[in-house]
Design a protein around this motif. Structure first.
Motif, PDB file in Angstrom:
ATOM      1  N   SER A   1       0.632  -1.337  -0.012  1.00  0.00           N
ATOM      2  CA  SER A   1      -0.183   0.055   0.163  1.00  0.00           C
ATOM      3  C   SER A   1       0.930   1.175  -0.188  1.00  0.00           C
ATOM      4  O   SER A   1       0.519   2.277  -0.730  1.00  0.00           O
ATOM      5  N   GLU A   2       1.858   1.332   0.706  1.00  0.00           N
ATOM      6  CA  GLU A   2       2.872   2.461   0.934  1.00  0.00           C
ATOM      7  C   GLU A   2       3.532   2.626  -0.401  1.00  0.00           C
ATOM      8  O   GLU A   2       4.134   3.606  -0.977  1.00  0.00           O
ATOM      9  N   TYR A   3       4.016   1.426  -1.104  1.00  0.00           N
ATOM     10  CA  TYR A   3       4.755   1.510  -2.025  1.00  0.00           C
ATOM     11  C   TYR A   3       4.038   2.063  -3.212  1.00  0.00           C
ATOM     12  O   TYR A   3       4.244   3.053  -4.153  1.00  0.00           O
ATOM     13  N   ASN A   4       2.654   1.653  -3.291  1.00  0.00           N
ATOM     14  CA  ASN A   4       1.863   2.176  -4.358  1.00  0.00           C
ATOM     15  C   ASN A   4       1.414   3.568  -4.202  1.00  0.00           C
ATOM     16  O   ASN A   4       1.302   4.384  -5.101  1.00  0.00           O
ATOM     17  N   SER A   5       1.717   4.019  -2.896  1.00  0.00           N
ATOM     18  CA  SER A   5       1.217   5.479  -2.567  1.00  0.00           C
ATOM     19  C   SER A   5       2.288   6.297  -3.316  1.00  0.00           C
ATOM     20  O   SER A   5       2.478   7.358  -3.690  1.00  0.00           O
ATOM     21  N   MET A   6       3.765   5.781  -3.071  1.00  0.00           N
ATOM     22  CA  MET A   6       4.859   6.404  -3.533  1.00  0.00           C
ATOM     23  C   MET A   6       5.004   6.493  -5.065  1.00  0.00           C
ATOM     24  O   MET A   6       5.156   7.509  -5.486  1.00  0.00           O
ATOM     25  N   ARG A   7       4.406   5.360  -5.676  1.00  0.00           N
ATOM     26  CA  ARG A   7       4.356   5.397  -7.180  1.00  0.00           C
ATOM     27  C   ARG A   7       3.349   6.343  -7.668  1.00  0.00           C
ATOM     28  O   ARG A   7       3.374   7.167  -8.662  1.00  0.00           O
TER      29      ARG A   7
ATOM     30  N   LEU B   1       2.660   9.381  -6.206  1.00  0.00           N
ATOM     31  CA  LEU B   1       3.143  10.549  -6.030  1.00  0.00           C
ATOM     32  C   LEU B   1       4.098  10.807  -7.123  1.00  0.00           C
ATOM     33  O   LEU B   1       4.399  12.113  -7.661  1.00  0.00           O
ATOM     34  N   LYS B   2       4.688   9.743  -7.699  1.00  0.00           N
ATOM     35  CA  LYS B   2       5.563  10.014  -8.897  1.00  0.00           C
ATOM     36  C   LYS B   2       4.739  10.078 -10.288  1.00  0.00           C
ATOM     37  O   LYS B   2       5.447  10.332 -11.365  1.00  0.00           O
ATOM     38  N   GLY B   3       3.485  10.056 -10.200  1.00  0.00           N
ATOM     39  CA  GLY B   3       2.872   9.856 -11.302  1.00  0.00           C
ATOM     40  C   GLY B   3       2.774   8.527 -12.093  1.00  0.00           C
ATOM     41  O   GLY B   3       2.516   8.378 -13.315  1.00  0.00           O
ATOM     42  N   GLU B   4       2.838   7.345 -11.329  1.00  0.00           N
ATOM     43  CA  GLU B   4       3.203   6.241 -11.923  1.00  0.00           C
ATOM     44  C   GLU B   4       1.833   5.300 -11.523  1.00  0.00           C
ATOM     45  O   GLU B   4       1.354   5.496 -10.386  1.00  0.00           O
ATOM     46  N   THR B   5       1.602   4.132 -12.466  1.00  0.00           N
ATOM     47  CA  THR B   5       0.246   3.412 -11.866  1.00  0.00           C
ATOM     48  C   THR B   5       0.668   2.369 -10.642  1.00  0.00           C
ATOM     49  O   THR B   5       1.953   2.123 -10.527  1.00  0.00           O
ATOM     50  N   SER B   6      -0.186   1.928  -9.975  1.00  0.00           N
ATOM     51  CA  SER B   6      -0.186   1.220  -8.861  1.00  0.00           C
ATOM     52  C   SER B   6       0.131  -0.320  -9.419  1.00  0.00           C
ATOM     53  O   SER B   6      -0.052  -0.714 -10.684  1.00  0.00           O
ATOM     54  N   ILE B   7       0.396  -1.284  -8.724  1.00  0.00           N
ATOM     55  CA  ILE B   7       0.879  -2.410  -8.868  1.00  0.00           C
ATOM     56  C   ILE B   7       0.021  -3.599  -8.097  1.00  0.00           C
ATOM     57  O   ILE B   7      -0.320  -3.050  -7.079  1.00  0.00           O
TER      58      ILE B   7
END
Length: 676
Positions: free
Chosen positions: A404-410, A412-418
């Protein structure tokens, strides 16, 4: 009267003084320009962080200049000895005419003084111009746009240059008096009649010594590859000792072996003036093998320093874009517990920083799972360097991040979640030293066993993105896992990543930069505010990387050029000195019918081989040394190694090649002038 005689002597002997004069001028130019770097106009356009790096660089160069002055002082004394030997007959005539040695020393005193003044003035003029070029180069290193330019003269650097070179010339004057006092009239008058002995060693003994040198050098290369750059490892120390011994033995034996080989090939040996050229070259190497060893090692340090300095710059800056995905990142460390379990959000709020209105942010926590990364990857480490890397303490456990936190970081970078299934994980690492290990691991392994459960590696690839804004790699080895897998674990690290938002981005960035620069906060009345904030904005990360690379590059170029200049100048002066001792031989060649063109070709062969052989062995040394250094440089990031090698080769071609050509011309002129 004596000062006028000295001035006339300098004018008459200008051709003899040319290499000496140019070397001194170049040395003064380099010395002044590098020592004035922190006084140039580029400083006006730098921010506080960049200015600090340039000031530190200036202080380091100032300290290194003490060692540089010692090297240049030795060079000046060596060159002066050559010039005195060139004029032995002249001094002998002075003595026949009744001039005491004290008066001769006085003439040399004024000659040295005049040359010193001329070279200082010329060197400072060129140094002033070159310093402006360095100023523009510095701006380029820091990716700055210079808003204004002004010609700056550093008075302190001029005074330092005059002081250092003044001391050198004073030592030279004392040396001249000492040399003159030892001369005898008969030696001076007969100097041009003396002929050096052509020393050809026993070829079988020389062959044995040459073979031993190759074995010793091979063992030295083996040891340094095993030990790496571990200065405390006895294998590293032994590699240096064996490298020096092997180099000395190589130059001790090589000339006689080559002479013996050519002597057996009659068609080549008896062709033209080859018999004369080969004997001359062999004799010079046999006589000067110690100085050739020192020159070779100096060239090795020169090549290694220049290419490594350039490579460090490329490595540090090559991954900056990937390493700075956010406008800023920060961690907070408890001053008493030396941990970072304090929430960055709470810390900024206590400092009255309006995080909510100034930015979009996310928190990324890392958890340590009691499982060894080293045990997981060890069998895929194929080199000693990779195995040593896995011995770092951080690899004793496995670091994990919640999905969940990794996806939040992505986000913020404008990238899609995994997405991850309950039995899937993602491996993330941007640490270059274990790139080869991970490649082998990912090819052979499909899953990782954590506890009693097997987890499939999603898509069998390594995520190399940065987890925060940092000038270097920030993710050694991390597993991205589902949230439930780290349930019950306490976070070992907590990083706040943010992008500035709103209408006051610049003010928010400046305020946060001030907080980062203050770093430590302590409120004795409240133990709640007793922590250190470590953080960087993107601009600070760029400044840190470029500042470090600029320092390394400037120091490497400074040391490298001084050593290159000294090596080439010593080689040149050795050749010209030995030319004077061989004048009678060139007269004999002309008397037996050798043409001027044949003699010039022989001279070129001698000079070229004399310059080429120590360079060739130093290149072999450098290849081994640079290969070892590169295994450590990859920890800083990847860069274009070919560019650094190309630039180093260009510098070597210009300086070293220039001295080779100048020596050939001077040698030819001395030999030919004797026939007129």
């Amino acid at each position: 009267m004596y000062s006028k005689m000295a001035l006339n002597n300098v004018k008459k002997s200008f051709k003899d003084y040319t290499i000496y004069f140019l070397t001194l001028t170049f040395a003064v130019c380099i010395f002044y320009s590098f020592n004035s770097i922190d006084s140039q106009s580029v400083m006006a356009d730098m921010n506080k962080g960049q200015t600090e790096y340039v000031k530190i660089m200036g202080q380091m160069i100032s300290v290194i200049s003490i060692g540089v002055s010692v090297i240049l002082g030795g060079l000046i004394i060596y060159a002066t000895k050559f010039l005195i030997n060139r004029r032995k007959k002249e001094f002998g005539i002075y003595m026949v005419l009744g001039m005491p040695k004290r008066k001769m020393s006085k003439i040399l005193f004024f000659e040295t003084l005049y040359i010193g003044i001329i070279s200082l003035v010329a060197g400072l003029i060129f140094g002033l111009l070159f310093a402006q070029v360095l100023s523009i180069f510095t701006a380029k290193l820091f990716a700055m746009q210079m808003t204004k330019y002004s010609f700056v003269i550093s008075t302190s650097s001029i005074l330092k240059t005059i002081l250092y070179f003044g001391i050198m010339y004073l030592l030279v004057m004392i040396f001249n008096v000492f040399i003159i006092s030892r001369y005898k009239l008969i030696d001076l008058l007969c100097a041009n009649k003396k002929n050096e002995e052509v020393k050809i060693r026993n070829p079988y003994l020389a062959t044995f010594i040459l073979m031993v040198s190759l074995v010793v050098l091979g063992y030295a290369y083996y040891l340094v590859n095993k030990a790496g750059l571990d200065f405390y490892d006895n294998r590293f120390k032994l590699s240096i000792v064996f490298g020096i011994i092997g180099t000395a033995l190589f130059f001790y034996g090589i000339a006689s072996v080559v002479f013996f080989i050519f002597q057996k090939n009659k068609n080549l040996y008896l062709n033209g003036l080859n018999i004369f050229s080969i004997r001359q070259i062999s004799s010079k190497f046999n006589t000067n093998f110690i100085s050739m060893t020192i020159i070779c090692l100096m060239l090795f340090v020169t090549i290694g320093t220049l290419s490594t300095g350039l490579a460090v710059k490329n490595s540090l800056e090559g991954t900056l874009k990937n390493q700075t995905p956010f406008d800023a990142s920060l961690q907070v460390f408890d001053n008493e517990k030396s941990s970072n379990i304090i929430s960055p959000v709470d810390a900024l709020k206590q400092l009255n920083y309006n995080l909510e209105d100034n930015s979009d942010y996310t928190i990324l926590r890392q958890y340590q799972y009691d499982m060894s990364t080293k045990d997981l990857l060890d069998k895929y480490a194929t080199t000693d360097g990779e195995k040593q890397t896995l011995n770092i303490k951080i690899f004793e456990k496995i670091s994990m991040i919640k999905l969940s936190e990794y996806n939040s970081m992505r986000k913020l970078k404008g990238e899609t979640s995994i997405d991850l299934k309950n039995d899937e994980i993602v491996i993330a690492s941007n640490y270059a030293p274990i790139e080869g290990i991970l490649k082998g691991f990912i090819e052979k392994e499909n899953s990782i066993k954590i506890g009693d459960k097997e987890f499939k590696i999603k898509e069998k690839k390594i995520e190399t993105e940065a987890l925060s804004t940092s000038p270097t790699s920030d993710n050694m080895f991390t597993l991205i896992v589902t949230d439930d897998l780290v349930a019950g674990l306490e976070p070992s690290e907590e990083v706040l990543n943010l992008n500035f938002s709103g209408n006051n981005k610049e003010e928010a960035k400046n305020e946060l930069t001030t907080i980062f620069n203050n770093s430590t906060f302590d409120n004795s009345e409240s133990k709640k505010v007793n922590y250190t904030i470590y953080g960087l904005t993107r601009e600070m990360a760029y400044d840190a990387s470029r500042g470090l690379s600029a320092m390394i590059l400037f120091i490497a170029v400074y040391i490298g050029i001084v050593l290159l200049l000294s090596s080439a100048a010593v080689l040149a002066l050795q050749q010209l000195s030995q030319c004077n001792e061989s004048i009678e031989r060139y007269k004999c060649l002309r008397q037996i019918g050798a043409t001027k063109n044949m003699i010039n070709k022989s001279i070129f062969k001698q000079v070229a081989i004399f310059f080429a052989l120590p360079l060739a062995l130093s290149i072999v040394h450098s290849y081994v040394g640079i290969s070892v250094v590169n295994t450590y440089l990859i920890a800083l990031g990847t860069g274009n190694q070919f560019t650094s090698i190309l630039v180093t080769a260009l510098i070597m071609l210009i300086v070293y090649g220039g001295y080779l050509y100048a020596t050939y011309v001077a040698y030819k002129n001395i030999a030919n002038n004797e026939y007129k």
